[in-house]
Scaffold this motif. Structure first.
Motif, short mmCIF file in Angstrom:
data_model
loop_
_atom_site.label_atom_id
_atom_site.label_comp_id
_atom_site.label_asym_id
_atom_site.label_seq_id
_atom_site.Cartn_x
_atom_site.Cartn_y
_atom_site.Cartn_z
N PRO A 16 -44.50 -19.67 4.85
CA PRO A 16 -43.86 -20.80 4.15
C PRO A 16 -42.38 -20.55 3.84
CG PRO A 16 -45.68 -19.90 2.82
CD PRO A 16 -45.65 -19.16 4.13
N VAL A 17 -42.01 -19.31 3.60
CA VAL A 17 -40.60 -18.99 3.37
C VAL A 17 -39.80 -19.30 4.63
CG1 VAL A 17 -38.95 -17.13 2.87
CG2 VAL A 17 -41.14 -17.23 1.64
N MET A 18 -40.37 -18.92 5.79
CA MET A 18 -39.70 -19.20 7.07
C MET A 18 -39.55 -20.70 7.29
SD MET A 18 -38.22 -18.08 9.75
CE MET A 18 -38.59 -16.35 9.81
N ILE A 19 -40.61 -21.45 7.02
CA ILE A 19 -40.55 -22.91 7.18
C ILE A 19 -39.45 -23.48 6.28
CG2 ILE A 19 -41.81 -25.08 6.81
CD1 ILE A 19 -44.38 -23.49 7.58
N TRP A 20 -39.43 -23.05 5.04
CA TRP A 20 -38.45 -23.54 4.08
C TRP A 20 -37.03 -23.22 4.56
CZ3 TRP A 20 -35.63 -20.65 0.15
CH2 TRP A 20 -34.96 -21.48 -0.77
N ALA A 21 -36.82 -22.00 5.03
CA ALA A 21 -35.50 -21.58 5.49
C ALA A 21 -35.06 -22.39 6.71
CB ALA A 21 -35.48 -20.09 5.82
N GLY A 25 -32.07 -25.19 6.97
CA GLY A 25 -30.92 -24.70 7.74
C GLY A 25 -30.34 -23.41 7.18
N ASN A 26 -31.13 -22.67 6.42
CA ASN A 26 -30.67 -21.41 5.85
C ASN A 26 -30.94 -20.30 6.87
OD1 ASN A 26 -30.15 -19.10 4.36
ND2 ASN A 26 -31.05 -19.92 2.48
N TRP A 27 -30.09 -20.22 7.87
CA TRP A 27 -30.28 -19.29 8.97
C TRP A 27 -30.26 -17.82 8.55
CZ3 TRP A 27 -32.46 -21.37 12.92
CH2 TRP A 27 -32.23 -22.71 13.22
N PRO A 28 -29.38 -17.42 7.62
CA PRO A 28 -29.44 -16.02 7.18
C PRO A 28 -30.79 -15.66 6.55
CG PRO A 28 -27.31 -16.96 6.61
CD PRO A 28 -28.17 -18.10 7.09
N LEU A 29 -31.34 -16.56 5.74
CA LEU A 29 -32.65 -16.30 5.13
C LEU A 29 -33.74 -16.27 6.20
CD1 LEU A 29 -34.51 -15.87 2.71
CD2 LEU A 29 -34.63 -18.38 2.46
N ALA A 30 -33.68 -17.18 7.16
CA ALA A 30 -34.66 -17.20 8.24
C ALA A 30 -34.60 -15.90 9.04
CB ALA A 30 -34.44 -18.41 9.16
N PHE A 31 -33.39 -15.47 9.36
CA PHE A 31 -33.22 -14.22 10.12
C PHE A 31 -33.74 -13.03 9.32
CE2 PHE A 31 -30.59 -10.49 11.23
CZ PHE A 31 -30.92 -10.37 12.57
N ALA A 32 -33.35 -12.94 8.04
CA ALA A 32 -33.78 -11.82 7.20
C ALA A 32 -35.30 -11.80 7.04
CB ALA A 32 -33.10 -11.89 5.83
N THR A 33 -35.90 -12.96 6.83
CA THR A 33 -37.35 -13.04 6.69
C THR A 33 -38.04 -12.55 7.95
OG1 THR A 33 -37.15 -14.91 5.17
CG2 THR A 33 -39.29 -14.61 6.23
N PHE A 34 -37.51 -12.96 9.09
CA PHE A 34 -38.11 -12.56 10.37
C PHE A 34 -37.97 -11.06 10.60
CE2 PHE A 34 -38.31 -12.19 15.01
CZ PHE A 34 -39.52 -12.83 15.24
N PHE A 74 -41.18 -20.29 16.55
CA PHE A 74 -40.97 -20.99 17.81
C PHE A 74 -41.00 -22.50 17.63
CE2 PHE A 74 -41.04 -16.98 19.85
CZ PHE A 74 -40.49 -17.16 21.10
N ILE A 75 -41.97 -23.01 16.86
CA ILE A 75 -42.03 -24.46 16.62
C ILE A 75 -40.77 -24.93 15.90
CG2 ILE A 75 -43.24 -26.28 15.34
CD1 ILE A 75 -45.87 -24.70 15.98
N GLY A 76 -40.38 -24.18 14.87
CA GLY A 76 -39.17 -24.55 14.12
C GLY A 76 -37.93 -24.54 14.99
N LEU A 77 -37.76 -23.47 15.78
CA LEU A 77 -36.58 -23.40 16.65
C LEU A 77 -36.61 -24.48 17.73
CD1 LEU A 77 -36.22 -19.51 16.99
CD2 LEU A 77 -34.78 -21.08 15.65
#
Length: 188
Positions: A16-21, A25-34, A74-77
């Motif tokens: 859910p954190v990834m979905i939210w990021a 459009g919070n790319w730094p958070l998405a990258f860090a979470t991944f 992948f779905i999000g991207l």
């Protein structure tokens, strides 16, 4: 409940954190979470092996967490136009088909042993690298240009090869369940 299982559960909670990021459009958070999720995957496996904390739950929980996170990314991207739709469809369809095949075998009283094939490990590695690169490009305004295109192509080829390998093993298993377990021990 082992430490590796708790780490896998934490990775599931990262979805859910990834979905939210991604939605925000919070790319730094998405990258860090991944990246953190990827590191946690390596850590839980090392702990499980080194401290003999492997469990039946972990055998299912770890790949479930991996598939949930990778599918989400992948779905999000794909929805955000950062990856081609056809690649997203191939990646997600492969995972859905693998899970459906294992469930069908189980329901029919012919359960299969979960043993990742080498091509599957290579596929997962390619998917992780591609997702990290695309998230990193978005987070930091970078571009690998044709390098990303090559990763997309390699990921597609490996995804299709992995789906075909699992389908072949599943068909063998369903035709002759006593003799059809995958022979691949995960080494190249």
């Amino acid at each position: 409940m082992t430490i590796p299982n708790l780490i896998s559960i934490a990775r599931l909670l990262a979805v859910p954190v990834m979905i939210w990021a991604l939605i925000g459009g919070n790319w730094p958070l998405a990258f860090a979470t991944f990246v953190i999720a990827g590191i946690s995957d390596a850590v839980d496996g090392a702990i499980a092996r080194h401290f003999d904390q492997q469990s039946t739950l972990g055998l299912y929980l770890d790949p479930l967490a991996d598939k949930a996170l990778l599918s989400t990314v992948f779905i999000g991207l794909g929805l955000l136009g950062r990856l081609p739709d056809w690649l997203v469809i191939a990646v997600v369809s492969r995972d859905v088909l693998i899970v459906a095949a294992f469930l069908l075998a189980y329901v029919m009283g012919l359960p299969m042993t979960v043993r990742p094939l080498f091509v599957s490990k290579a596929t997962t590695a390619a998917q992780i690298v591609l997702a990290a690169v695309v998230l990193g490009e978005s987070a930091f305004g970078l571009s690998l240009g044709y390098g990303t295109d090559l990763l997309v192509g390699a990921t597609l080829i490996l995804t299709v090869a992995s789906a075909a390998a699992y389908l072949t093993d599943w068909l063998r298993h369903m035709a002759s369940p006593d003799e059809a377990e995958p022979k691949d021990d995960g080494t190249p």
